[in-house]
Design an enzyme around this catalytic site. Structure first.
Site, PDB file in Angstrom:
ATOM      1  CE1 TYR A  59      37.562  87.685  80.352  1.00 29.12           C
ATOM      2  CE2 TYR A  59      39.301  87.512  78.705  1.00 29.12           C
ATOM      3  CZ  TYR A  59      38.710  87.068  79.867  1.00 29.12           C
ATOM      4  OH  TYR A  59      39.274  86.033  80.565  1.00 29.12           O
ATOM      5  CB  SER A  89      42.715  86.763  80.894  1.00 25.01           C
ATOM      6  OG  SER A  89      42.666  86.170  79.610  1.00 25.01           O
TER       7      SER A  89
END
Length: 305
Positions: free
Chosen positions: A209, A194
């Protein structure tokens, strides 16, 4: 003419000759890197993904980037093992792909990586891939907070599920397929990271995350070094955007189209590192993040004074 140039150089101060030589070497190094990048990005022919094997295993295959990979790889004549937690969605994706590509063989594995039974995923994946020439793994596992939250406000079950899925699940699936790739001396692993971890200086309010995706990035770098001698290519792709759930049908189609474009770019020439568009987005995000941090610091200093 050459002798005149040499005489001219010899007549210059030594420090100037040394500095000019260092500048020339730096220019040649940068030019070589740029030419290599241009070749790898725009000129190198497409990779035949079947050279790795005739089967691909995709986790998180029912939505977003994982679903786009499933469609793209079926188009590239690969058979698929689709892994997801929702059997209805898995069946829907399978039917869609077989309607477009009737010759594609598809196996489905229903598994919830956030469950307490996630420790047994390795044996499940090994059983599902037994006897199959699995040459490509798409590690697309990923969940995040239901809403932006400070770390102390996040329920322990929520962030433990994120760790269990993003970090532990991805590691166990990778271990499950590596043995066969090593034996066949070929294979490729694409881990979906990400931009929250690879591009931005920090990603507050989604801390766990971002931390798990940073792990995926570093895992990919280390695996690349460990297994390149075995003919196994590993890369981490770090998209700055991604979607799994859409509000309406039109949004879903638009999102899926953009993910198909992203997947096309990734699979065009499989290699370690990001594609040129990901590199560009990461660079821009990094510069913007640094600028925002600098401005925030200046404002904070002015407020204190």
């Amino acid at each position: 003419m050459v002798s005149a140039c040499i005489n001219h150089l010899l007549s210059q101060p030594m420090w100037l000759v040394l500095v000019s030589s260092l500048g020339l070497l730096s220019f040649l190094k940068t030019s070589t890197s740029l030419l290599k990048w241009v070749y790898a990005t725009f000129l190198r022919p497409k990779k035949n993904l079947r050279d790795y094997g005739s089967w691909a295993l995709i986790t998180g295959a029912t939505d977003g980037i994982g679903k786009a990979f499933a469609h793209r790889l079926a188009q590239r004549d690969l058979n698929l093992i689709l892994v997801g937690r929702n059997p209805t969605k898995l069946e829907t994706v399978s039917r869609e792909i077989q309607a477009e590509h009737p010759g594609t063989k598809i196996k489905t594995v229903v598994f919830d990586f956030s469950s307490e039974a996630s420790a047994g995923v390795r044996s499940i994946i090994e059983k599902a891939t037994e006897g199959l020439d699995v040459g490509l793994l798409i590690n697309n596992l990923g969940i995040t907070y239901p809403a932006a939250s400070f770390f102390h406000e996040v329920d322990e079950k929520v962030w433990m599920d994120i760790v269990r899925v993003n970090l532990v699940g991805s590691s166990r699936v990778t271990q499950a397929v590596l043995a066969g790739m090593i034996e066949r001396k070929r294979g490729a692993i694409i881990n979906i990271g990400s931009g929250a971890a690879s591009a931005m200086p920090s990603h507050p309010l989604f801390t766990i995350y971002a931390a798990t995706k940073a792990y995926i990035d570093q895992l990919s770098r280390c695996l690349y070094v460990e297994y390149k001698r075995c003919g196994i290519h590993v890369q981490c792709q770090a998209p700055c955007t991604g979607t799994a759930i859409c509000c309406n049908k039109n949004d879903c189609k638009s999102s899926f189209d953009s993910e198909i474009i992203l997947v096309h770019t990734i699979t065009r020439s499989l290699r370690r590192g990001c594609d040129w568009s990901s590199r560009l987005r990461s660079t821009v995000c990094s510069l913007l993040g640094s600028l925002v941090s600098m401005v925030a610091g200046l404002l904070a200093s002015r407020a204190r004074s």
